[in-house]
Scaffold this motif. Structure first.
Motif, PDB file in Angstrom:
ATOM      1  N   ARG A   1      30.197 -19.641 -27.259  1.00 47.47           N
ATOM      2  CA  ARG A   1      28.999 -19.554 -28.107  1.00 47.47           C
ATOM      3  C   ARG A   1      28.997 -20.598 -29.213  1.00 47.47           C
ATOM      4  NH1 ARG A   1      29.838 -14.728 -29.462  1.00 47.47           N
ATOM      5  NH2 ARG A   1      30.875 -15.172 -31.452  1.00 47.47           N
ATOM      6  N   ASP A   2      30.142 -20.793 -29.839  1.00 43.77           N
ATOM      7  CA  ASP A   2      30.182 -21.583 -31.072  1.00 43.77           C
ATOM      8  C   ASP A   2      30.850 -22.948 -30.931  1.00 43.77           C
ATOM      9  OD1 ASP A   2      29.055 -19.322 -32.283  1.00 43.77           O
ATOM     10  OD2 ASP A   2      31.038 -18.487 -32.743  1.00 43.77           O
ATOM     11  N   ARG A   3      31.583 -23.189 -29.828  1.00 51.97           N
ATOM     12  CA  ARG A   3      32.367 -24.417 -29.740  1.00 51.97           C
ATOM     13  C   ARG A   3      32.054 -25.216 -28.472  1.00 51.97           C
ATOM     14  NH1 ARG A   3      38.475 -22.721 -31.010  1.00 51.97           N
ATOM     15  NH2 ARG A   3      38.649 -24.964 -31.440  1.00 51.97           N
ATOM     16  N   ASP A   4      30.973 -24.833 -27.803  1.00 52.41           N
ATOM     17  CA  ASP A   4      30.472 -25.599 -26.658  1.00 52.41           C
ATOM     18  C   ASP A   4      31.482 -25.667 -25.511  1.00 52.41           C
ATOM     19  OD1 ASP A   4      28.381 -26.962 -25.393  1.00 52.41           O
ATOM     20  OD2 ASP A   4      29.247 -28.905 -25.867  1.00 52.41           O
ATOM     21  N   ALA A   5      32.202 -24.582 -25.287  1.00 46.91           N
ATOM     22  CA  ALA A   5      33.104 -24.513 -24.130  1.00 46.91           C
ATOM     23  C   ALA A   5      32.281 -24.109 -22.916  1.00 46.91           C
ATOM     24  CB  ALA A   5      34.214 -23.494 -24.394  1.00 46.91           C
ATOM     25  N   ARG A   6      31.980 -25.063 -22.061  1.00 49.38           N
ATOM     26  CA  ARG A   6      31.135 -24.806 -20.901  1.00 49.38           C
ATOM     27  C   ARG A   6      31.886 -24.984 -19.586  1.00 49.38           C
ATOM     28  NH1 ARG A   6      26.147 -24.024 -22.480  1.00 49.38           N
ATOM     29  NH2 ARG A   6      25.328 -24.220 -20.363  1.00 49.38           N
ATOM     30  N   GLU A   7      33.176 -25.170 -19.675  1.00 53.33           N
ATOM     31  CA  GLU A   7      34.007 -25.368 -18.474  1.00 53.33           C
ATOM     32  C   GLU A   7      35.398 -24.852 -18.806  1.00 53.33           C
ATOM     33  OE1 GLU A   7      36.775 -27.532 -15.863  1.00 53.33           O
ATOM     34  OE2 GLU A   7      36.565 -27.800 -18.029  1.00 53.33           O
ATOM     35  N   VAL A   8      36.122 -24.322 -17.812  1.00 49.03           N
ATOM     36  CA  VAL A   8      37.347 -23.592 -18.117  1.00 49.03           C
ATOM     37  C   VAL A   8      38.455 -24.482 -18.670  1.00 49.03           C
ATOM     38  CG1 VAL A   8      36.975 -21.630 -16.585  1.00 49.03           C
ATOM     39  CG2 VAL A   8      38.004 -23.714 -15.670  1.00 49.03           C
TER      40      VAL A   8
ATOM     41  N   ALA B   1      37.494 -17.273 -16.330  1.00 43.93           N
ATOM     42  CA  ALA B   1      36.334 -17.933 -15.745  1.00 43.93           C
ATOM     43  C   ALA B   1      35.156 -16.978 -15.630  1.00 43.93           C
ATOM     44  CB  ALA B   1      36.701 -18.498 -14.370  1.00 43.93           C
ATOM     45  N   GLU B   2      35.431 -15.741 -15.230  1.00 50.33           N
ATOM     46  CA  GLU B   2      34.356 -14.755 -15.122  1.00 50.33           C
ATOM     47  C   GLU B   2      33.732 -14.463 -16.487  1.00 50.33           C
ATOM     48  OE1 GLU B   2      32.947 -13.329 -12.559  1.00 50.33           O
ATOM     49  OE2 GLU B   2      34.268 -13.862 -10.897  1.00 50.33           O
ATOM     50  N   ILE B   3      34.555 -14.327 -17.511  1.00 46.18           N
ATOM     51  CA  ILE B   3      34.048 -14.044 -18.855  1.00 46.18           C
ATOM     52  C   ILE B   3      33.225 -15.224 -19.370  1.00 46.18           C
ATOM     53  CG2 ILE B   3      34.763 -13.687 -21.259  1.00 46.18           C
ATOM     54  CD1 ILE B   3      37.178 -12.105 -20.080  1.00 46.18           C
ATOM     55  N   LEU B   4      33.726 -16.445 -19.171  1.00 44.63           N
ATOM     56  CA  LEU B   4      33.005 -17.631 -19.614  1.00 44.63           C
ATOM     57  C   LEU B   4      31.663 -17.754 -18.904  1.00 44.63           C
ATOM     58  CD1 LEU B   4      32.924 -20.268 -21.253  1.00 44.63           C
ATOM     59  CD2 LEU B   4      34.136 -21.381 -19.345  1.00 44.63           C
TER      60      LEU B   4
ATOM     61  N   ARG C   1      37.962 -27.047 -20.667  1.00 43.52           N
ATOM     62  CA  ARG C   1      37.559 -27.181 -22.068  1.00 43.52           C
ATOM     63  C   ARG C   1      37.899 -25.895 -22.823  1.00 43.52           C
ATOM     64  NH1 ARG C   1      36.753 -30.135 -26.569  1.00 43.52           N
ATOM     65  NH2 ARG C   1      34.969 -29.432 -27.784  1.00 43.52           N
ATOM     66  N   LEU C   2      37.664 -24.758 -22.193  1.00 41.88           N
ATOM     67  CA  LEU C   2      38.019 -23.467 -22.790  1.00 41.88           C
ATOM     68  C   LEU C   2      39.525 -23.398 -23.035  1.00 41.88           C
ATOM     69  CD1 LEU C   2      36.728 -20.628 -23.487  1.00 41.88           C
ATOM     70  CD2 LEU C   2      37.561 -19.905 -21.238  1.00 41.88           C
ATOM     71  N   LYS C   3      40.302 -23.896 -22.098  1.00 44.20           N
ATOM     72  CA  LYS C   3      41.761 -23.926 -22.244  1.00 44.20           C
ATOM     73  C   LYS C   3      42.166 -24.780 -23.439  1.00 44.20           C
ATOM     74  CE  LYS C   3      45.885 -25.387 -19.640  1.00 44.20           C
ATOM     75  NZ  LYS C   3      46.365 -25.896 -18.329  1.00 44.20           N
ATOM     76  N   ALA C   4      41.542 -25.942 -23.593  1.00 42.39           N
ATOM     77  CA  ALA C   4      41.888 -26.837 -24.699  1.00 42.39           C
ATOM     78  C   ALA C   4      41.564 -26.210 -26.053  1.00 42.39           C
ATOM     79  CB  ALA C   4      41.148 -28.161 -24.541  1.00 42.39           C
ATOM     80  N   LEU C   5      40.497 -25.434 -26.109  1.00 38.72           N
ATOM     81  CA  LEU C   5      40.054 -24.852 -27.374  1.00 38.72           C
ATOM     82  C   LEU C   5      40.787 -23.560 -27.730  1.00 38.72           C
ATOM     83  CD1 LEU C   5      36.213 -25.420 -27.015  1.00 38.72           C
ATOM     84  CD2 LEU C   5      37.765 -26.624 -28.564  1.00 38.72           C
ATOM     85  N   THR C   6      41.217 -22.795 -26.710  1.00 42.91           N
ATOM     86  CA  THR C   6      41.760 -21.453 -26.990  1.00 42.91           C
ATOM     87  C   THR C   6      43.211 -21.266 -26.566  1.00 42.91           C
ATOM     88  OG1 THR C   6      41.071 -20.541 -24.851  1.00 42.91           O
ATOM     89  CG2 THR C   6      39.444 -20.502 -26.640  1.00 42.91           C
ATOM     90  N   ARG C   7      43.742 -22.166 -25.735  1.00 43.20           N
ATOM     91  CA  ARG C   7      45.071 -22.062 -25.132  1.00 43.20           C
ATOM     92  C   ARG C   7      45.122 -21.059 -23.977  1.00 43.20           C
ATOM     93  NH1 ARG C   7      49.166 -24.653 -27.178  1.00 43.20           N
ATOM     94  NH2 ARG C   7      50.644 -23.238 -26.189  1.00 43.20           N
TER      95      ARG C   7
ATOM     96  N   LEU D   1      40.732 -23.965 -13.407  1.00 41.85           N
ATOM     97  CA  LEU D   1      41.846 -24.546 -14.142  1.00 41.85           C
ATOM     98  C   LEU D   1      42.610 -25.507 -13.224  1.00 41.85           C
ATOM     99  CD1 LEU D   1      43.254 -21.467 -16.101  1.00 41.85           C
ATOM    100  CD2 LEU D   1      41.997 -23.415 -17.043  1.00 41.85           C
ATOM    101  N   ARG D   2      42.820 -26.719 -13.676  1.00 42.42           N
ATOM    102  CA  ARG D   2      43.563 -27.701 -12.875  1.00 42.42           C
ATOM    103  C   ARG D   2      45.045 -27.367 -12.863  1.00 42.42           C
ATOM    104  NH1 ARG D   2      39.667 -30.932 -15.595  1.00 42.42           N
ATOM    105  NH2 ARG D   2      41.076 -31.200 -17.358  1.00 42.42           N
ATOM    106  N   GLY D   3      45.678 -27.569 -11.716  1.00 39.19           N
ATOM    107  CA  GLY D   3      47.102 -27.312 -11.591  1.00 39.19           C
ATOM    108  C   GLY D   3      47.935 -28.304 -12.382  1.00 39.19           C
ATOM    109  N   GLN D   4      49.007 -27.830 -12.955  1.00 37.81           N
ATOM    110  CA  GLN D   4      49.918 -28.666 -13.734  1.00 37.81           C
ATOM    111  C   GLN D   4      51.358 -28.340 -13.329  1.00 37.81           C
ATOM    112  OE1 GLN D   4      48.748 -30.896 -15.902  1.00 37.81           O
ATOM    113  NE2 GLN D   4      46.621 -30.228 -16.060  1.00 37.81           N
ATOM    114  N   ALA D   5      52.197 -29.363 -13.342  1.00 32.43           N
ATOM    115  CA  ALA D   5      53.625 -29.127 -13.141  1.00 32.43           C
ATOM    116  C   ALA D   5      54.289 -28.899 -14.501  1.00 32.43           C
ATOM    117  CB  ALA D   5      54.263 -30.327 -12.440  1.00 32.43           C
ATOM    118  N   PRO D   6      55.227 -27.956 -14.584  1.00 32.82           N
ATOM    119  CA  PRO D   6      55.708 -27.082 -13.525  1.00 32.82           C
ATOM    120  C   PRO D   6      54.735 -25.935 -13.266  1.00 32.82           C
ATOM    121  CG  PRO D   6      56.825 -26.547 -15.567  1.00 32.82           C
ATOM    122  CD  PRO D   6      55.951 -27.723 -15.869  1.00 32.82           C
ATOM    123  N   ILE D   7      54.550 -25.603 -11.997  1.00 29.21           N
ATOM    124  CA  ILE D   7      53.581 -24.571 -11.657  1.00 29.21           C
ATOM    125  C   ILE D   7      54.104 -23.174 -11.982  1.00 29.21           C
ATOM    126  CG2 ILE D   7      52.443 -25.971  -9.913  1.00 29.21           C
ATOM    127  CD1 ILE D   7      53.963 -24.515  -7.767  1.00 29.21           C
TER     128      ILE D   7
END
Length: 458
Positions: free
Chosen positions: A395-402, A426-429, A404-410, A443-449
């Protein structure tokens, strides 16, 4: 020319059948598995010295379990089997192929391979509800592992909650083991199962087993309830009870000391992501999956896919896909093809696909659970992030993709790397933005998985 190095990730039904096909063609594949013993989740073997009769562990599937365990033993001289080994990173190599970063009994290793067959399986799909973070709340899969691998239950008076065929199966297994079941709560409606019955008849034997599990439970007095809504686990520091509303809106509450809850399965597809596979969204299961052809090829010319890691299909379908993917790989290497065998596999897979579509219709996605996730509900346990924080970011920080949501909220930055919380986030967003869930991405995969000790890469 030297034979290519082929690695199979996962020694469940799909991985074992793939290894068998490659070994029979004269190749010696790497078979890498996190488990200490082959079999995967559905045919999980107890630790040595804690074995129990197969009929007690696997029920109707005892014969299949024994056959696969025997296959694993027979393949031992013809494969390079790495048990207890996690592939936590995959990177492309110059000229083709991959470097696999592995953590096994002897520590860290980097393996170079030419081609991959990914048979990485699935895990429980988790959705938050009141009380789900209390000590004593497990997933259905964890409750099944406790029974199969350790010969123990998660409690003495257990409530089971779910939205899939694992629910009646686990209820049967727990009841047969003498565990007192406080309640078996299905969050999907009975009407959906009745409507899907003609499609489920595509494989009559499997339908009959499902009906037997359910009817056997009812005859034993198992308290099975369908169309359950408004779940809540209650307790002061530990599980004490579970409450819910039935399809008519009446409130119920039963005492219990443990709860197992999950709402279908989700593919373990992180390895496919790191390997560079293209993903597509499956609207029925509401998840992103690596793109797979009917023969088991991925979008990457050196990666093949089998089993639940590329689409939920169950153990029978996993066996067929494992062999089919291996045969596709062999054909791509120029080995002779067995057209008749491939045709039989394709017919078997077509039947399994029809059955699976009916099964998904019988256990539809529980939208009502997502709709009732409160702002103060924890979604990401690793980072302590609430649903309200996710909605605020949208609503307030323009997170329109998961991502981006990860970067803003962890969200998704903790131990599970989003494997547990990513779906719900993702469902909540998507609901907060009033968008279809596929529009917010994945969410993009990252090592270590999965978590590894810091000393190992060093």
């Amino acid at each position: 020319m030297a034979e290519p190095v082929i690695a199979i990730l996962g020694a469940g039904p799909a991985g074992l059948r793939a290894a068998q096909a490659l070994a029979e063609a004269g190749l010696r594949p790497l078979l890498i598995d996190e488990g200490a013993r082959a079999g995967g989740q559905i045919y999980r073997q107890p630790p040595p010295g804690a074995e129990r009769p197969a009929a007690d562990l696997y029920g109707f599937e005892a014969g299949r379990a024994r056959a696969l365990h025997g296959l694993a033993a027979a393949l031992a001289p013809r494969v390079d089997y790495r048990a207890g080994t996690l592939v936590w990173g995959i990177a492309p190599l110059d000229g083709g192929g991959f470097a696999l970063d592995c953590l096994g009994p002897e520590g860290q290793a980097r393996l170079g391979v030419d081609r991959l067959i990914l048979a990485t399986g699935a895990m429980d799909r988790v959705l938050p509800f009141p009380g789900w973070t209390l000590p004593g709340v497990f997933t259905l899969g964890a409750a099944q592992i406790a029974l199969k691998a350790q010969g123990m239950a998660i409690g003495s008076r257990v409530a089971l909650v779910g939205a899939g065929p694992l629910l009646p199966l686990l209820a049967h297994q727990y009841a047969k083991a003498g565990i007192r079941l406080a309640a078996v709560l299905d969050v999907t409606p009975l009407a959906a199962k009745l409507a899907a019955a003609p499609g489920l008849a595509a494989i009559p034997a499997t339908l009959a087993k499902g009906l037997w599990y359910t009817l056997r439970g009812l005859l034993r007095g198992t308290p099975v309830r369908g169309g359950v809504r408004d779940l809540a686990v209650e307790g002061a520091g530990r599980v004490e009870a579970i409450a819910w509303r039935d399809a008519r809106g009446r409130r119920h509450r039963v005492a219990c000391d443990a709860v197992a809850a999950s709402f279908g399965l989700r593919s373990e597809a992180q390895a496919a992501d790191l390997a560079g596979c293209r993903f597509v969204f499956d609207a029925v299961t509401r998840q992103w999956q690596p793109e797979r052809t009917p023969e088991g090829r991925s979008s990457h010319p050196r990666v093949y896919l089998a089993g639940d890691g590329s689409g939920i299909g169950g153990a029978d379908m996993a066996e067929l896909l494992g062999e089919r993917a291996a045969r596709a790989l062999l054909a791509d290497l120029g080995h002779p093809r067995d057209a008749a065998r491939e045709a039989r596999l394709d017919r078997g897979l077509a039947r399994q696909i029809r059955f699976r579509a009916a099964l998904e219709a019988a256990y539809p996605y529980p939208h009502h659970l997502v709709a009732r996730i409160r702002d103060d509900e924890i979604v990401c346990r690793c980072e302590g992030i609430t649903a309200g924080a996710l909605r605020s970011a949208a609503r307030d920080r323009d997170a329109r993709e998961v991502n981006r949501l990860k970067a803003l909220t962890r969200i998704g930055m903790g131990r599970c790397q989003g494997r547990v919380c990513g779906h719900a986030a993702a469902e909540i967003l998507a609901r907060a933005l009033d968008l279809p869930v596929d529009r917010v991405g994945r969410l993009r995969g990252q090592a270590p998985i999965k978590p590894i000790p810091l000393r190992e890469p060093a």
